[in-house]
Design an enzyme around this catalytic site. Structure first.
Site, mmCIF file in Angstrom:
data_model
loop_
_atom_site.group_PDB
_atom_site.id
_atom_site.type_symbol
_atom_site.label_atom_id
_atom_site.label_comp_id
_atom_site.label_asym_id
_atom_site.label_seq_id
_atom_site.Cartn_x
_atom_site.Cartn_y
_atom_site.Cartn_z
ATOM 1 N N SER A 35 0.741 -1.205 0.129
ATOM 2 C CA SER A 35 -0.022 0.046 0.246
ATOM 3 C C SER A 35 0.974 1.209 0.170
ATOM 4 C CB SER A 35 -0.874 0.225 1.268
ATOM 5 O OG SER A 35 -1.644 1.143 1.288
ATOM 6 N N SER A 81 -2.216 -7.788 -3.765
ATOM 7 C CA SER A 81 -1.855 -9.092 -4.231
ATOM 8 C C SER A 81 -0.567 -9.581 -3.429
ATOM 9 C CB SER A 81 -1.923 -9.384 -5.751
ATOM 10 O OG SER A 81 -1.150 -8.516 -6.306
HETATM 11 N N1 LIG Z 1 -5.504 -4.537 6.220
HETATM 12 C C1 LIG Z 1 -5.390 -4.155 4.992
HETATM 13 N N2 LIG Z 1 -4.189 -4.437 4.482
HETATM 14 C C2 LIG Z 1 -3.979 -3.874 3.204
HETATM 15 N N3 LIG Z 1 -4.591 -2.793 2.740
HETATM 16 C C3 LIG Z 1 -5.813 -2.629 3.327
HETATM 17 C C4 LIG Z 1 -5.839 -3.019 4.615
HETATM 18 N N4 LIG Z 1 -7.339 -2.622 4.835
HETATM 19 C C5 LIG Z 1 -7.769 -1.780 4.181
HETATM 20 N N5 LIG Z 1 -6.616 -1.654 2.889
HETATM 21 C C6 LIG Z 1 -6.961 -0.786 1.797
HETATM 22 O O1 LIG Z 1 -7.133 -1.585 0.876
HETATM 23 C C7 LIG Z 1 -6.276 -1.570 -0.286
HETATM 24 C C8 LIG Z 1 -5.804 -2.945 -0.799
HETATM 25 O O2 LIG Z 1 -6.782 -3.657 -1.323
HETATM 26 P P1 LIG Z 1 -6.304 -4.798 -2.331
HETATM 27 O O3 LIG Z 1 -7.624 -5.289 -3.097
HETATM 28 O O4 LIG Z 1 -5.535 -4.388 -3.186
HETATM 29 O O5 LIG Z 1 -5.805 -5.752 -1.480
HETATM 30 S S1 LIG Z 1 -5.433 -7.366 -1.898
HETATM 31 O O6 LIG Z 1 -4.952 -7.469 -3.127
HETATM 32 O O7 LIG Z 1 -6.359 -8.134 -1.510
HETATM 33 O O8 LIG Z 1 -4.460 -7.771 -0.726
HETATM 34 C C9 LIG Z 1 -5.169 -0.662 0.070
HETATM 35 O O9 LIG Z 1 -4.967 0.118 -1.055
HETATM 36 P P2 LIG Z 1 -3.725 0.538 -1.497
HETATM 37 O O10 LIG Z 1 -3.190 1.539 -0.659
HETATM 38 O O11 LIG Z 1 -4.147 1.322 -2.847
HETATM 39 O O12 LIG Z 1 -2.965 -0.659 -1.845
HETATM 40 C C10 LIG Z 1 -5.546 -0.050 1.371
HETATM 41 O O13 LIG Z 1 -6.047 1.128 1.055
HETATM 42 N N1 LIG Z 2 6.637 7.651 -8.437
HETATM 43 C C1 LIG Z 2 6.226 8.261 -7.510
HETATM 44 N N2 LIG Z 2 7.229 9.096 -6.875
HETATM 45 C C2 LIG Z 2 6.749 9.918 -5.917
HETATM 46 N N3 LIG Z 2 5.509 9.682 -5.364
HETATM 47 C C3 LIG Z 2 4.524 8.842 -5.689
HETATM 48 C C4 LIG Z 2 4.939 7.975 -6.837
HETATM 49 N N4 LIG Z 2 3.904 7.314 -7.161
HETATM 50 C C5 LIG Z 2 3.019 7.610 -6.171
HETATM 51 N N5 LIG Z 2 3.475 8.452 -5.404
HETATM 52 C C6 LIG Z 2 2.607 9.051 -4.330
HETATM 53 O O1 LIG Z 2 2.457 7.867 -3.423
HETATM 54 C C7 LIG Z 2 1.278 7.752 -2.920
HETATM 55 C C8 LIG Z 2 0.772 6.498 -3.077
HETATM 56 O O2 LIG Z 2 0.541 6.197 -4.321
HETATM 57 P P1 LIG Z 2 -0.567 5.319 -4.926
HETATM 58 O O3 LIG Z 2 -0.722 5.279 -6.278
HETATM 59 O O4 LIG Z 2 -2.074 5.667 -4.323
HETATM 60 O O5 LIG Z 2 -0.087 4.057 -4.091
HETATM 61 P P2 LIG Z 2 -1.084 2.199 -3.967
HETATM 62 O O6 LIG Z 2 -1.949 2.341 -5.145
HETATM 63 O O7 LIG Z 2 0.226 1.438 -4.074
HETATM 64 O O8 LIG Z 2 -1.273 2.589 -2.704
HETATM 65 C C9 LIG Z 2 0.450 8.891 -3.476
HETATM 66 O O9 LIG Z 2 0.400 10.255 -2.576
HETATM 67 C C10 LIG Z 2 1.070 9.335 -4.839
HETATM 68 O O10 LIG Z 2 1.029 10.676 -5.291
#
Ligand SMILES: Nc1ncnc2c1ncn2[C@@H]1O[C@H](COP(=O)(O)OS(=O)(=O)O)[C@@H](OP(=O)(O)O)[C@H]1O
Ligand SMILES: Nc1ncnc2c1ncn2[C@@H]1O[C@H](COP(=O)(O)OP(=O)(O)O)[C@@H](O)[C@H]1O
Length: 294
Positions: A126, A198
């Site tokens: 994340s 994932s």
């Molecule tokens: N426990 C926990 N662990 C990880 N992430 C969490 C959790 N709870 C909520 N979130 C939020 O849910 C987003 C991840 O969902 P995904 O569908 O990508 O997860 S997974 O592939 O099923 O593991 C993830 O989004 P990203 O930050 O964009 O990765 C989080 O915002």
């Molecule tokens: N290449 C990068 N360099 C600097 N900051 C980034 C870059 N890619 C994403 N960010 C910043 O990092 C944070 C998380 O990005 P995001 O795309 O939401 O990540 P994820 O989907 O893996 O959770 C956001 O605030 C985004 O603006």
């Protein structure tokens, strides 16, 4: 000569449903469009005013509406005499199901779009930048006239996967469903971009196994936990560290980095690689592998 009698043709032989489901692949299907005769040399003779599609070659050519026109159509005799019942199969909990094939296939759609359908699977912690790169990639390809669609874990959990949580079993099901949807998009000829944590290798490998060799392109966002945690755009790491979210990936739940993925996008130290330059890396890969042409 066998005469297959079907419902009288409508104005052009097509009912709206026939148009949706594509041109006839067999004499039986063609017969549904009007009165046709099937002879021993696999020819269909149209008896009424009708229009159809020549499916004898891979490229589909509409046939002009003409009276009493004989067209050559490759017929599948087994479809006529019922031998295709042997294709009955079982999938999961479904029994007695038969795969329905359509004359318009993936190759035809790819030719239309001038690209190859595939999935770009972006995995990482994340905050590692998955969604940002997915958007930059979609934009970059769109500018080149390529059709993409993003399946973002967060977004899909708002609908299709709203019944799932974050334990290992639910994550596996989340990933499986997204992979199946991605497979449909790829079959549509679309470049599908899936961005989700994932975290488990075996789940990602199971997704890869759904696709033909080369069509599953795994992209690893190799960004250290401390950078992701410093970014913390949603404040989730803070909540996880405070014990307010249990089982948060990278904090108290595992993340298994890929061992053999196609592309690694690294963000290390102070050097900042922009999302658009990361997207360009992926686009170069697609170009090199021939995915940006039919
Ligand atoms: N426990 C926990 N662990 C990880 N992430 C969490 C959790 N709870 C909520 N979130 C939020 O849910 C987003 C991840 O969902 P995904 O569908 O990508 O997860 S997974 O592939 O099923 O593991 C993830 O989004 P990203 O930050 O964009 O990765 C989080 O915002
Ligand atoms: N290449 C990068 N360099 C600097 N900051 C980034 C870059 N890619 C994403 N960010 C910043 O990092 C944070 C998380 O990005 P995001 O795309 O939401 O990540 P994820 O989907 O893996 O959770 C956001 O605030 C985004 O603006």
């Amino acid at each position: 000569m066998n005469v297959v009698k079907a419902a009288p043709p409508s104005i052009c032989g097509f009912k709206p449903r026939d148009v949706e489901s594509g041109p006839p692949a067999t004499a039986t299907a063609a017969a549904k469009l009007g009165f046709v005769k099937v002879n021993e040399s696999n020819e269909i003779k149209s008896l009424g005013l009708s229009c159809g599609v020549d499916v004898g070659s891979r490229g589909l050519r509409p046939i002009k509406a003409m009276e009493d026109q004989t067209v050559s159509v490759k017929t599948d005799r087994s479809a006529i005499n019922g031998k295709n019942l042997r294709q009955m199969s079982t999938a999961g909990n479904s029994t007695n199901i038969v795969w329905h094939k359509c004359a318009v296939e993936k190759l035809d759609r790819q030719r239309l779009l001038q690209q190859k359908g595939c999935v770009i699977w972006i995995t990482g912690l994340s905050g590692s930048g998955k969604s940002t790169v997915a958007c930059a990639l979609s934009q970059g390809l769109h500018l080149r006239g390529k059709l993409t669609y993003i399946l973002d874990g967060d977004n899909v959990r708002h609908g299709l996967n709203r019944d799932l949580g974050f334990n290992a079993e639910d994550r596996a099901e989340n990933i499986r469903r997204i992979a199946e949807v991605a497979k449909l998009f790829a079959d549509a000829g679309i470049i599908c971009i899936a961005s989700l944590i994932s975290p488990y290798r075996k789940d990602r490998d199971a997704c890869r196994a759904l696709f033909p060799e080369g069509d599953f392109i795994e992209v690893f966002m190799d960004v250290p936990l401390n950078i992701c945690e410093n970014r913390d755009p949603k404040g989730l790491y803070k909540l996880a560290r405070a014990g307010k979210i249990k089982g948060f990936t990278g904090v108290d739940d595992p993340y298994e980095p890929p061992l053999n993925c196609e592309i690694v996008l690294q963000q290390k130290g102070r050097d900042c690689v922009s999302p658009s330059s990361m997207a360009e890396t992926v686009i170069s890969y697609l170009e090199e592998k021939g995915y940006l042409q039919a």
